[in-house]
Design a protein around this motif. Structure first.
Motif, PDB file in Angstrom:
ATOM      1  N   LYS A  42       0.835  -1.202   0.000  1.00 30.43           N
ATOM      2  CA  LYS A  42       0.000   0.000   0.000  1.00 30.43           C
ATOM      3  C   LYS A  42       0.870   1.252   0.000  1.00 30.43           C
ATOM      4  CE  LYS A  42      -3.680   2.387   2.536  1.00 30.43           C
ATOM      5  NZ  LYS A  42      -4.611   2.325   3.686  1.00 30.43           N
ATOM      6  N   GLU A  52      -8.325  -4.007   6.819  1.00 31.95           N
ATOM      7  CA  GLU A  52      -7.982  -2.750   7.483  1.00 31.95           C
ATOM      8  C   GLU A  52      -6.970  -1.961   6.658  1.00 31.95           C
ATOM      9  OE1 GLU A  52      -5.790  -1.194  11.568  1.00 31.95           O
ATOM     10  OE2 GLU A  52      -6.529  -3.250  11.453  1.00 31.95           O
ATOM     11  N   ASN A  75      -7.585  -0.187   0.668  1.00 25.66           N
ATOM     12  CA  ASN A  75      -8.550   0.866   0.367  1.00 25.66           C
ATOM     13  C   ASN A  75      -9.805   0.310  -0.288  1.00 25.66           C
ATOM     14  OD1 ASN A  75      -6.989   3.006   1.341  1.00 25.66           O
ATOM     15  ND2 ASN A  75      -5.909   3.232  -0.604  1.00 25.66           N
ATOM     16  N   LYS A  85     -15.427  -3.391   0.634  1.00 28.18           N
ATOM     17  CA  LYS A  85     -14.929  -2.160   1.259  1.00 28.18           C
ATOM     18  C   LYS A  85     -14.523  -1.201   0.153  1.00 28.18           C
ATOM     19  CE  LYS A  85     -11.200  -0.226   4.105  1.00 28.18           C
ATOM     20  NZ  LYS A  85      -9.965  -0.507   4.867  1.00 28.18           N
ATOM     21  N   ASN A  86     -14.822   0.051   0.329  1.00 22.01           N
ATOM     22  CA  ASN A  86     -14.435   1.066  -0.639  1.00 22.01           C
ATOM     23  C   ASN A  86     -14.221   2.376   0.108  1.00 22.01           C
ATOM     24  OD1 ASN A  86     -13.946   2.714  -2.784  1.00 22.01           O
ATOM     25  ND2 ASN A  86     -15.908   2.369  -3.808  1.00 22.01           N
ATOM     26  N   THR A  87     -12.977   2.709   0.361  1.00 21.27           N
ATOM     27  CA  THR A  87     -12.650   3.912   1.112  1.00 21.27           C
ATOM     28  C   THR A  87     -13.118   5.171   0.392  1.00 21.27           C
ATOM     29  OG1 THR A  87     -10.703   2.800   2.027  1.00 21.27           O
ATOM     30  CG2 THR A  87     -10.763   5.204   2.199  1.00 21.27           C
ATOM     31  N   PHE A  88     -13.171   5.119  -0.932  1.00 22.75           N
ATOM     32  CA  PHE A  88     -13.448   6.318  -1.718  1.00 22.75           C
ATOM     33  C   PHE A  88     -14.835   6.337  -2.352  1.00 22.75           C
ATOM     34  CE2 PHE A  88      -8.889   5.239  -2.114  1.00 22.75           C
ATOM     35  CZ  PHE A  88      -8.378   6.267  -1.336  1.00 22.75           C
TER      36      PHE A  88
END
Length: 208
Positions: free
Chosen positions: A109, A152, A155, A181-184
């Motif tokens: 990352k 965790e 992203n 999961k999609n942080t953005f």
């Protein structure tokens, strides 16, 4: 970067993708002169746009360094590491597998952020999906090996369910993709066409 598949197998899959040639016919050597000419031409035009590295016993730190270097030189716009569990513990002695996995993902990352290129990390899943019934997703975030630490650090987490791999006789050509999961952006689900003969996914309605 592949921890498991040897280079010749990776190149075979690349040839199938470029030449739009069925893997069964490829293995049996069933190609006429026109098909061979087309495949050769397609491979020549590719110009080495995809590089394959068999990286058994490599650390994720080493891979991260190569990603940063190649991106700085303008030679890397996307990196894929398959699969991350085989890197666990190689450069993280004295830690549990889950802790080492988290640090390995963090290495990659950081490389993605520093290089400004996407890094896709392929993960194993557990066998918890066996016997799961009902109308919900076939895979969940908990099915990822070391799921807590992996999710965790990432992203974006995509879970791909391909029924034809689990049950080859089913004849399915559609794969379900779950955005766990999609942080953005939003999470949800979508479907892709699975072209098993050429080892690739395509948007629904688009096939060759």
């Amino acid at each position: 970067f592949h921890y498991e598949l040897p280079l010749d197998e990776m190149l075979r899959r690349k040839l199938l993708r470029l030449g739009r040639f069925g893997k069964g016919d490829f293995r049996r050597g069933q190609a006429d002169r026109d098909e061979i000419a087309r495949i050769t031409n397609d491979a020549a035009q590719d110009g080495g746009s995809v590089g394959y590295v068999h990286c058994t016993d490599w650390t994720t730190g080493r891979i991260a360094g190569i990603i940063r270097r190649e991106a700085a030189a303008g030679r890397c716009s996307l990196a894929v590491v398959d699969y991350i569990q085989l890197a666990v513990g190689r450069d993280k002695p004295g830690r549990t597998d889950e802790m080492a996995l988290a640090l390995s993902v963090a290495d990659l990352k950081t490389a993605a952020e520093m290089a400004g290129v996407p890094v896709v990390v392929v993960s194993q899943v557990t066998k918890e999906w066996h016997g799961r019934s009902g109308g919900g997703p076939k895979l969940t975030m908990m099915d990822l090996r070391g799921s807590g630490q992996t999710a965790e650090k990432a992203n974006l987490v995509l879970l791909v369910w391909n029924e034809s791999v689990v049950n080859p006789s089913c004849g399915h050509t559609v794969a379900d993709v779950y955005v766990g999961k999609n942080t953005f952006g939003p999470v949800g689900a979508c479907q892709l066409f699975w072209d098993g003969h050429r080892c690739r996914f395509l948007p629904l309605g688009l096939s060759f």
